[in-house]
Design an enzyme around this catalytic site. Sequence first.
Site, PDB file in Angstrom:
ATOM      1  N   ARG A 116      46.836  27.114  45.134  1.00  0.00           N
ATOM      2  CA  ARG A 116      47.521  25.895  45.504  1.00  0.00           C
ATOM      3  C   ARG A 116      47.492  25.772  47.021  1.00  0.00           C
ATOM      4  O   ARG A 116      47.205  26.726  47.727  1.00  0.00           O
ATOM      5  CB  ARG A 116      48.970  25.923  45.019  1.00  0.00           C
TER       6      ARG A 116
ATOM      7  N   THR B  78      60.699  22.436  53.040  1.00  0.00           N
ATOM      8  CA  THR B  78      61.533  21.311  52.615  1.00  0.00           C
ATOM      9  C   THR B  78      62.897  21.793  52.148  1.00  0.00           C
ATOM     10  O   THR B  78      63.926  21.169  52.431  1.00  0.00           O
ATOM     11  CB  THR B  78      60.835  20.537  51.480  1.00  0.00           C
ATOM     12  N   ARG B  79      62.920  22.914  51.440  1.00  0.00           N
ATOM     13  CA  ARG B  79      64.200  23.434  50.939  1.00  0.00           C
ATOM     14  C   ARG B  79      65.048  24.005  52.072  1.00  0.00           C
ATOM     15  O   ARG B  79      66.261  23.780  52.112  1.00  0.00           O
ATOM     16  CB  ARG B  79      63.937  24.492  49.862  1.00  0.00           C
TER      17      ARG B  79
ATOM     18  N   ARG C 284      68.721  28.878  36.316  1.00  0.00           N
ATOM     19  CA  ARG C 284      69.093  30.300  36.296  1.00  0.00           C
ATOM     20  C   ARG C 284      69.931  30.645  37.519  1.00  0.00           C
ATOM     21  O   ARG C 284      70.991  31.284  37.395  1.00  0.00           O
ATOM     22  CB  ARG C 284      67.821  31.160  36.273  1.00  0.00           C
ATOM     23  N   ARG C 285      69.458  30.243  38.690  1.00  0.00           N
ATOM     24  CA  ARG C 285      70.217  30.520  39.905  1.00  0.00           C
ATOM     25  C   ARG C 285      71.555  29.805  39.892  1.00  0.00           C
ATOM     26  O   ARG C 285      72.591  30.382  40.235  1.00  0.00           O
ATOM     27  CB  ARG C 285      69.407  30.105  41.136  1.00  0.00           C
TER      28      ARG C 285
ATOM     29  N   ARG D 156      64.206  20.342  45.146  1.00  0.00           N
ATOM     30  CA  ARG D 156      62.881  20.912  44.913  1.00  0.00           C
ATOM     31  C   ARG D 156      62.046  20.678  46.159  1.00  0.00           C
ATOM     32  O   ARG D 156      62.515  20.117  47.143  1.00  0.00           O
ATOM     33  CB  ARG D 156      62.234  20.323  43.655  1.00  0.00           C
TER      34      ARG D 156
ATOM     35  N   LYS E 220      55.921  34.248  38.152  1.00  0.00           N
ATOM     36  CA  LYS E 220      57.009  33.545  37.481  1.00  0.00           C
ATOM     37  C   LYS E 220      56.632  32.108  37.121  1.00  0.00           C
ATOM     38  O   LYS E 220      57.316  31.467  36.322  1.00  0.00           O
ATOM     39  CB  LYS E 220      58.283  33.555  38.326  1.00  0.00           C
ATOM     40  N   ASP E 221      55.532  31.584  37.715  1.00  0.00           N
ATOM     41  CA  ASP E 221      55.074  30.233  37.389  1.00  0.00           C
ATOM     42  C   ASP E 221      54.190  30.196  36.145  1.00  0.00           C
ATOM     43  O   ASP E 221      53.866  29.113  35.660  1.00  0.00           O
ATOM     44  CB  ASP E 221      54.281  29.639  38.559  1.00  0.00           C
TER      45      ASP E 221
ATOM     46  N   SER F  76      66.817  25.665  40.345  1.00  0.00           N
ATOM     47  CA  SER F  76      66.731  26.618  39.245  1.00  0.00           C
ATOM     48  C   SER F  76      68.023  26.680  38.442  1.00  0.00           C
ATOM     49  O   SER F  76      69.067  27.078  38.967  1.00  0.00           O
ATOM     50  CB  SER F  76      66.424  28.012  39.803  1.00  0.00           C
TER      51      SER F  76
ATOM     52  N   CYS G 100      61.246  28.120  32.577  1.00  0.00           N
ATOM     53  CA  CYS G 100      61.985  28.159  33.836  1.00  0.00           C
ATOM     54  C   CYS G 100      63.236  27.287  33.791  1.00  0.00           C
ATOM     55  O   CYS G 100      64.076  27.369  34.671  1.00  0.00           O
ATOM     56  CB  CYS G 100      61.090  27.754  35.000  1.00  0.00           C
TER      57      CYS G 100
END
Length: 337
Positions: free
Chosen positions: A11, A152-153, A129-130, A147, A81-82, A127, A267
């Site tokens: 990517r 950006t985050r 999960r988080r 996202r 994880k992706d 996420s 996810c």
Amino acid sequence: MAAQHYRVGTRGSALATTQTAWAVEQIRSATGLVLDTVTVKTEGDVLTGPLSQLGGTGVFAATLRCRLLEGEVDLAVHSLKDLPSAPCPGLTVAATPLREDPRDALCARDGLTLDTLPAGARVGTGSPRRAAQILALRPDLTIVDIRGNVGTRLARVAGNEAYGVGAHGLHGEKKLGAITGDCDAVVLAAAGLRRLGLEKTITEYLDTDRVLPAPGQGALALEIRSKELEGAEKTALGTAVLAVNHTETQLAVTAERALLRRLEAGCAAPIGAYAQVKSGQLELSVAVANPAGTQVMRHRAATATLSLETAYELGVRAAEELLAGGAAELAGLGEQK
């Protein structure tokens, strides 16, 4: 005769290209193979909206896998994880190199930690999960769905706005109208921040006894066409990729991903898992939560036999025990087989 060149698909984000460059260098150093990097724009890079609504696990990997199957690239480097937990026909994850730090990291304004964030503080994460595990520890916090790439985050945190405009070596300019500085903290994978040299933005590493990471977090997957590994037909690329595999990482992520596959979770599910080889055993810790974080089911399992088969069985066994205890209903996983 000129050496054969192999094409490595990645990517285009700063994190992806950094990870790929690291993997390529590992292979080159170990084997001398000639590798050229090819940037591929994936569907996950162009879609907008919450990641949990964009197709979940696999949205970033699908295009890379297609290019690999079509022969346009010879090796794909993924964040493990992706990748969907089910195998892809015709492709094999031939190696998982040494894992980076698997933990989640809090990046907060003014050096704050999870325990010192003020009540009502806004914490950004895309996420579930988080979000669930953070709320389980601090139900008084406000979760903000975010996202985007790492820069950006980070720019969502007050004082970190510069990270969203291509500064500090991060790729891509901030999109017109992008939100910045609206959060008190964000939660990101420590591995990505470390690989990008952004450890200074971390105000707290969230230990796995408090917040369990996503299955495979911190690990890379080196995926090639399965035929490259077949018997007498094994290619130089197949041999080279196998040379950088890290056995303990492979055992750990095999257990984590077997758990995820048996739970039929992606996810978008609030499930954390972390396995490690410790004192001669492979130990697996799991947390399953409801989305609001008001209920968390924790589970531990271990095996003293260190093989890929027993690692897979460990993950399945842990999943079966969790399902028997009501994990599917708790996490909203739907009907289980």
